[in-house]
Design a protein around this motif. Structure first.
Motif, PDB file in Angstrom:
ATOM      1  N   MET A  33       0.854  -1.180   0.000  1.00  0.00           N
ATOM      2  CA  MET A  33       0.000   0.000   0.000  1.00  0.00           C
ATOM      3  C   MET A  33       0.899   1.243   0.000  1.00  0.00           C
ATOM      4  O   MET A  33       1.854   1.305   0.768  1.00  0.00           O
ATOM      5  N   PRO A  34       0.608   2.243  -0.836  1.00  0.00           N
ATOM      6  CA  PRO A  34       1.426   3.457  -0.872  1.00  0.00           C
ATOM      7  C   PRO A  34       1.417   4.193   0.474  1.00  0.00           C
ATOM      8  O   PRO A  34       0.424   4.161   1.212  1.00  0.00           O
ATOM      9  N   LYS A  35       2.539   4.852   0.768  1.00  0.00           N
ATOM     10  CA  LYS A  35       2.683   5.558   2.044  1.00  0.00           C
ATOM     11  C   LYS A  35       1.585   6.600   2.241  1.00  0.00           C
ATOM     12  O   LYS A  35       1.093   6.779   3.351  1.00  0.00           O
ATOM     13  N   PHE A  36       1.201   7.271   1.158  1.00  0.00           N
ATOM     14  CA  PHE A  36       0.143   8.279   1.248  1.00  0.00           C
ATOM     15  C   PHE A  36      -1.159   7.658   1.750  1.00  0.00           C
ATOM     16  O   PHE A  36      -1.836   8.226   2.615  1.00  0.00           O
ATOM     17  N   LEU A  37      -1.496   6.490   1.212  1.00  0.00           N
ATOM     18  CA  LEU A  37      -2.720   5.816   1.660  1.00  0.00           C
ATOM     19  C   LEU A  37      -2.602   5.341   3.099  1.00  0.00           C
ATOM     20  O   LEU A  37      -3.574   5.397   3.860  1.00  0.00           O
ATOM     21  N   LEU A  38      -1.412   4.869   3.485  1.00  0.00           N
ATOM     22  CA  LEU A  38      -1.206   4.471   4.880  1.00  0.00           C
ATOM     23  C   LEU A  38      -1.417   5.660   5.814  1.00  0.00           C
ATOM     24  O   LEU A  38      -2.000   5.523   6.894  1.00  0.00           O
ATOM     25  N   MET A  39      -0.949   6.835   5.395  1.00  0.00           N
ATOM     26  CA  MET A  39      -1.134   8.033   6.210  1.00  0.00           C
ATOM     27  C   MET A  39      -2.613   8.396   6.306  1.00  0.00           C
ATOM     28  O   MET A  39      -3.102   8.739   7.379  1.00  0.00           O
ATOM     29  N   ILE A  40      -3.345   8.277   5.197  1.00  0.00           N
ATOM     30  CA  ILE A  40      -4.796   8.550   5.201  1.00  0.00           C
ATOM     31  C   ILE A  40      -5.508   7.574   6.137  1.00  0.00           C
ATOM     32  O   ILE A  40      -6.372   7.973   6.925  1.00  0.00           O
ATOM     33  N   VAL A  41      -5.138   6.301   6.069  1.00  0.00           N
ATOM     34  CA  VAL A  41      -5.730   5.292   6.958  1.00  0.00           C
ATOM     35  C   VAL A  41      -5.443   5.661   8.415  1.00  0.00           C
ATOM     36  O   VAL A  41      -6.339   5.638   9.266  1.00  0.00           O
ATOM     37  N   GLY A  42      -4.199   6.013   8.708  1.00  0.00           N
ATOM     38  CA  GLY A  42      -3.831   6.385  10.075  1.00  0.00           C
ATOM     39  C   GLY A  42      -4.576   7.608  10.567  1.00  0.00           C
ATOM     40  O   GLY A  42      -5.068   7.636  11.700  1.00  0.00           O
ATOM     41  N   LEU A  43      -4.663   8.633   9.735  1.00  0.00           N
ATOM     42  CA  LEU A  43      -5.368   9.855  10.138  1.00  0.00           C
ATOM     43  C   LEU A  43      -6.863   9.611  10.313  1.00  0.00           C
ATOM     44  O   LEU A  43      -7.488  10.156  11.233  1.00  0.00           O
ATOM     45  N   THR A  44      -7.443   8.779   9.453  1.00  0.00           N
ATOM     46  CA  THR A  44      -8.861   8.429   9.590  1.00  0.00           C
ATOM     47  C   THR A  44      -9.092   7.642  10.880  1.00  0.00           C
ATOM     48  O   THR A  44     -10.049   7.909  11.616  1.00  0.00           O
ATOM     49  N   ALA A  45      -8.196   6.697  11.148  1.00  0.00           N
ATOM     50  CA  ALA A  45      -8.312   5.925  12.390  1.00  0.00           C
ATOM     51  C   ALA A  45      -8.151   6.832  13.607  1.00  0.00           C
ATOM     52  O   ALA A  45      -8.858   6.683  14.603  1.00  0.00           O
ATOM     53  N   TYR A  46      -7.223   7.794  13.521  1.00  0.00           N
ATOM     54  CA  TYR A  46      -7.016   8.729  14.632  1.00  0.00           C
ATOM     55  C   TYR A  46      -8.275   9.559  14.883  1.00  0.00           C
ATOM     56  O   TYR A  46      -8.733   9.679  16.023  1.00  0.00           O
ATOM     57  N   ALA A  47      -8.839  10.120  13.815  1.00  0.00           N
ATOM     58  CA  ALA A  47     -10.052  10.936  13.962  1.00  0.00           C
ATOM     59  C   ALA A  47     -11.196  10.103  14.531  1.00  0.00           C
ATOM     60  O   ALA A  47     -11.938  10.568  15.413  1.00  0.00           O
TER      61      ALA A  47
END
Length: 122
Positions: free
Chosen positions: A1-15
């Motif tokens: 999975m691209p790093k950008f998508l991993l960051m989106i997943v992480g930020l969504t999980a955080y929110a």
């Protein structure tokens, strides 16, 4: 999975975790231990986001890693100097500042360091 998508997943999980944590606390939790656990729930995805950042830096070429290292060094020492200075100012009547203010300061100094590095390296 691209790093950008991993960051989106992480930020969504955080929110999501922050929303859930606040909702649970708003319902009322009697136990101090449970309140501590609930309030720290968002730190799990925050740790994931940190891991994504480290993973992304490890994948950079040598010059980009040098730039990031110097930007992080500026962020580290700048945050230390600013927060220690402000701590002394609090002793003479300046208002106390929440620890939540430290991360935005670190991020801003990291950004400044990256911009300086880009000008310097190229």
């Amino acid at each position: 999975m691209p790093k950008f998508l991993l960051m989106i997943v992480g930020l969504t999980a955080y929110a999501s975790a922050l929303f859930i944590s606040n909702a649970l606390l708003d319902q009322g939790v009697d136990s101090q231990l449970v309140r501590i656990v609930v309030v720290l729930i968002p730190m799990l995805p925050a740790a994931f986001i940190c891991g994504v950042c480290i993973f992304a830096i490890r994948k950079l070429d040598e010059m980009q890693r040098k730039l990031q290292f110097e930007a992080l060094a500026l962020s580290f020492v700048g945050t230390a100097l600013i927060t220690f200075s402000y701590g002394f100012l609090e002793a003479v009547g300046f208002p106390r500042i929440s620890m939540f203010a430290i991360w935005p300061l670190m991020a801003a100094l990291w950004f400044v360091g990256v911009m300086i590095g880009r000008l310097r390296f190229g």
